[in-house]
Design a protein around this motif. Structure first.
Motif, short mmCIF file in Angstrom:
data_model
loop_
_atom_site.label_atom_id
_atom_site.label_comp_id
_atom_site.label_asym_id
_atom_site.label_seq_id
_atom_site.Cartn_x
_atom_site.Cartn_y
_atom_site.Cartn_z
N GLN A 33 -61.09 -71.55 -27.14
CA GLN A 33 -60.41 -72.47 -28.06
C GLN A 33 -58.91 -72.17 -28.07
OE1 GLN A 33 -62.46 -72.37 -31.92
NE2 GLN A 33 -64.26 -71.57 -30.87
N TYR A 35 -55.48 -72.56 -30.66
CA TYR A 35 -55.04 -72.74 -32.03
C TYR A 35 -53.52 -72.75 -32.07
CZ TYR A 35 -59.77 -71.71 -33.73
OH TYR A 35 -61.11 -71.74 -33.98
N GLN A 37 -50.16 -72.01 -34.79
CA GLN A 37 -49.76 -71.36 -36.03
C GLN A 37 -48.31 -71.64 -36.31
OE1 GLN A 37 -49.57 -67.01 -36.17
NE2 GLN A 37 -50.50 -67.03 -38.19
N GLY A 42 -51.69 -69.57 -41.80
CA GLY A 42 -52.98 -70.02 -41.28
C GLY A 42 -52.88 -70.74 -39.95
N LEU A 43 -53.93 -70.57 -39.15
CA LEU A 43 -53.99 -71.23 -37.85
C LEU A 43 -54.74 -72.55 -37.96
CD1 LEU A 43 -53.69 -68.08 -37.23
CD2 LEU A 43 -54.59 -68.67 -34.98
N HIS A 45 -56.96 -75.31 -35.65
CA HIS A 45 -57.70 -75.51 -34.40
C HIS A 45 -57.17 -76.74 -33.67
CE1 HIS A 45 -61.14 -77.01 -31.98
NE2 HIS A 45 -61.36 -75.72 -31.78
N LEU A 48 -61.36 -77.23 -28.19
CA LEU A 48 -62.39 -76.30 -27.74
C LEU A 48 -62.89 -76.76 -26.39
CD1 LEU A 48 -65.41 -74.98 -29.83
CD2 LEU A 48 -65.78 -75.98 -27.58
N PHE A 88 -52.23 -69.84 -29.76
CA PHE A 88 -53.14 -68.75 -29.46
C PHE A 88 -54.40 -69.29 -28.79
CE2 PHE A 88 -51.22 -65.28 -31.83
CZ PHE A 88 -50.42 -65.94 -32.75
N PHE A 100 -58.94 -63.34 -30.48
CA PHE A 100 -57.69 -64.05 -30.20
C PHE A 100 -56.79 -63.27 -29.25
CE2 PHE A 100 -57.50 -67.74 -33.03
CZ PHE A 100 -58.63 -67.51 -33.79
#
Lengths: 110, 119
Positions: A33, A35, A37, A42-43, A45, A48, A88, A100
């Motif tokens: 996945q 992500y 930030q 907070g990250l 999404h 995927l 990430f 991660f």
């Protein structure tokens, strides 16, 4: 323990250009996945990709996965200043554990 | 709630004190993760809870760190005898785990984190 390694660590481009980030990992995965930030909190999404998939698209995002090389790439096309963030990759094992990478800091200059 | 909630958002504590960080996951999410992030660094895995299975504690850096998840919902991360190197942002995430055709859906939803500063 950390699994993913990403490169480059930092990337600076002009608005409208494409940005490519790479991720390598070490063990077998169920899925991978990506992500985003902002501001070190907070990250969120983004996308995927399953271990049996090779490419996936979502809007301006394109993700590839090469399980033989244990690597993935994230391409952001036609970048915007608002894309400035840290990105990430995360690998999910068959138990669901998410690990991660160290991340790529992207700066898009207007 | 609508999202993952973490409290407090900021915590300043003296070296040697114990701290408790709380995470309220999204209702119904069976998986819960704790990570630690130092400034400008990646996410360091700490612990993973999945349903009624024994938690994966392999990332906890020392025996000063512990976590529990009560009733399959709220989780508390406890750091005893805090040290300056514990200063970081502690992030919690939850996911609605499912397996479809052998593929896990592990999209994680993150809280905004707790910034811990040990002075």
């Amino acid at each position: 323990s950390q699994q993913g390694e990403e490169d480059p660590q930092a990337l600076s481009i002009q608005e409208g250009e494409n940005a490519t980030m790479n991720c390598s990992y070490k063990t077998s995965i169920n899925n991978l996945q990506w992500y985003r930030q902002n501001s070190g909190r907070g990250l969120v999404h983004l996308i995927l990709i399953r271990s049996n998939e090779r490419e996936k698209h979502s809007g301006r995002l394109r993700v590839t996965l090469d399980t033989s090389k244990k690597s993935s790439s994230l391409l952001i096309t036609a970048s915007r200043a608002a894309d400035t963030a840290s990105y990430f990759c995360a690998t999910a094992s068959n138990t669901g554990k998410l690990i991660f990478g160290q991340g790529t800091t992207l700066q898009v200059k207007p | 709630g609508a999202g993952v909630s973490q409290s407090p958002s900021n915590k300043v504590t003296e070296k040697g004190k114990d701290v408790e960080l709380r995470c309220d996951p999204i209702s119904g999410h069976t998986a819960l993760y704790w990570y630690r992030q130092s400034l400008g660094q990646g996410l360091e895995f700490l612990i993973y809870f999945q349903g009624n299975s024994a938690p994966d504690k392999s990332g906890l850096p020392s025996d000063r760190f512990s976590a529990e998840r009560t009733g399959g919902s709220v989780s508390t991360l406890t750091i005893q005898r805090t040290q300056q190197e514990d200063s970081a942002v502690y992030l919690c995430a939850s996911s609605l785990e499912g397996v479809l055709g052998g593929v896990r859906n592990t999209e994680a939803f993150f809280g905004q984190g707790t910034r811990l500063t040990v002075v």
